[in-house]
Structure formats: C-alpha cells, structure tokens
Scaffold this motif. Structure first.
Motif, mmCIF file in Angstrom:
data_model
loop_
_atom_site.group_PDB
_atom_site.id
_atom_site.type_symbol
_atom_site.label_atom_id
_atom_site.label_comp_id
_atom_site.label_asym_id
_atom_site.label_seq_id
_atom_site.Cartn_x
_atom_site.Cartn_y
_atom_site.Cartn_z
ATOM 1 N N GLN A 1 0.836 -1.203 0.000
ATOM 2 C CA GLN A 1 0.000 0.000 0.000
ATOM 3 C C GLN A 1 0.873 1.257 0.000
ATOM 4 N N ASP B 1 -5.241 -0.517 -3.538
ATOM 5 C CA ASP B 1 -4.055 -0.720 -2.716
ATOM 6 C C ASP B 1 -3.815 0.483 -1.814
ATOM 7 N N GLY C 1 -6.014 0.183 0.913
ATOM 8 C CA GLY C 1 -5.840 -1.070 1.644
ATOM 9 C C GLY C 1 -7.065 -1.956 1.659
#
Length: 228
Positions: A150, A165, A168
């Motif tokens: 991330q 990403d 998250g």
C-alpha cells in the motif's frame, strides 16, 4: 526549543564511543518520541542512501522537505546523517532499536516508512537495492506485506497507483467497506493524530501528501464504479 535543538542535545548526551543507534534507548517516553522519530528517519535514510551506492542532492533535499529544516539547523541535521552513515552498525540494528523505541505503535512505524519512501523517490528513481532495504526494514517493523505494498503503490511510479491498494481494500470490497477504510485513513492522517503518535510538527508535510493520495484513490474508485 526547536526539534533540532533537542536532537543536538540527544546526540550530545551519548557517552563517548557510543554509536548513534544507542540514542534510541533513551527516547522511549512519548514526549521524546518526536525527537526519536526525526533521528530515525535521518539515520535510516542515511543507511538507505548507501543502498544504491550514492547520495544525491535530491535525497539530501528530501530531508528538508520532510522536516522543513531551517537554514540555521542544517548543520545539526547533517551531523546526524553523517554519524549514521559512518556508523559500522548495520541498518538492521538501527531498525530493531527503532522498533523497540516505538513498541506496539504500528502506525508510527508506518509513518516512518512513509518518510523513507519519500526519500527513496527523491531522485526520481527507485533502485532495486532500495526496495530490498525498505522491505527488510518493514519486516523488522512487523509491517504487514499488504500495508508495505500500500505504501509502495503511493510512491513508486512504475505504474499508476492502484486506488484499492492505496486504501488497503480488496477489489471486490463493497462501497460501504471502502468508504469506512477511506474515513479511517483520513482520521488517522489528521495532523493531531500523527503528532500524538510521535511525529514532530516539522514532519507534517507527510500528512499533506498522504491525505492527497487517499482522497484521490477514493475519488478514482467512486468514478470507476459510477458512484457520486
């Protein structure tokens, strides 16, 4: 008293012959964590700067961006950088001591990783040795691999950052779950929360860039899913 005056005092308090890494044993109380955080970023940044075999002006300038170093404080920051670079102790030893200093405060350690990514990308390139360095530091810090990815997705321009990403969340997450993740990240990125974790006021530029990335990811997902 400025953060750099306090850093100079902390370094000066080391016993003769003690390495810079010993300073982290004395900075575990919450009021001192801002000093410890600043020294940690500079020290690990100095170790990382050797990872790709060179120290560029851009990498040195990145310290000034993260910490907004005043002209009169540059000598103190440079001294910490040089002490870490010259110390025979490996970066793993530094990382373990920093991990012990922050204890279970995982968010503070992720804040520190973010500063290191900022420095790594200061010269516009992401060297494989830097990636290995950061991955190994993240391992010592017990940063989950998903969280490491991330962070990396926000800084390394090998491709457009995946907004999922950045927040998250998995690609099949519901909008409610994504909204919750976004709100949590926004809350945790508030300057007051970051200072409570030990970031010095001088390092809050990290919060600005993180907030921009979080909000951009949220907007991209809404657009992609046709949700306003």
């Amino acid at each position: 008293m400025s953060i750099w005056t306090r850093i100079t005092a902390a370094v000066a308090a080391l016993a003769k012959g003690e390495p810079l890494s010993a300073v982290f044993d004395h900075l575990r109380a919450p009021p001192e964590r801002s000093v410890g955080f600043a020294i940690a970023v500079i020290a690990l940044g100095a170790k990382m700067a050797k990872a790709d075999g060179r120290v560029t002006r851009d990498e040195v300038a990145a310290f000034r961006e993260v910490f907004q170093i005043a002209k009169e404080d540059e000598a103190g920051a440079a001294r910490v950088f040089d002490l870490a670079r010259q110390d025979v102790a490996g970066f793993e030893d530094y990382a373990r001591k920093i991990r012990a200093m922050f204890g279970q405060d995982d968010e503070a350690l992720c804040d520190l990783m973010e500063g290191l990514f900022h420095i790594a990308m200061a010269d516009g390139t992401y060297h494989p040795n830097e990636d290995d360095f950061l991955a190994r530091v993240a391992g010592i810090f017990d940063v989950p691999e998903a969280r490491f990815r991330q962070l990396r997705s926000r800084f390394v321009p090998d491709a457009a950052p995946d907004p999922y990403d950045v927040l998250g969340v998995p690609h099949d997450a519901s909008m409610d779950d994504i909204r919750t993740a976004w709100r949590t990240l926004v809350r945790d990125t508030h300057p007051d929360r970051m200072m409570a974790r030990g970031l010095p006021e001088e390092a809050l530029k990290l919060a600005e860039s993180r907030m921009a990335a979080i909000n951009r990811a949220w907007e991209d997902i809404q657009h992609d899913r046709g949700v306003s």
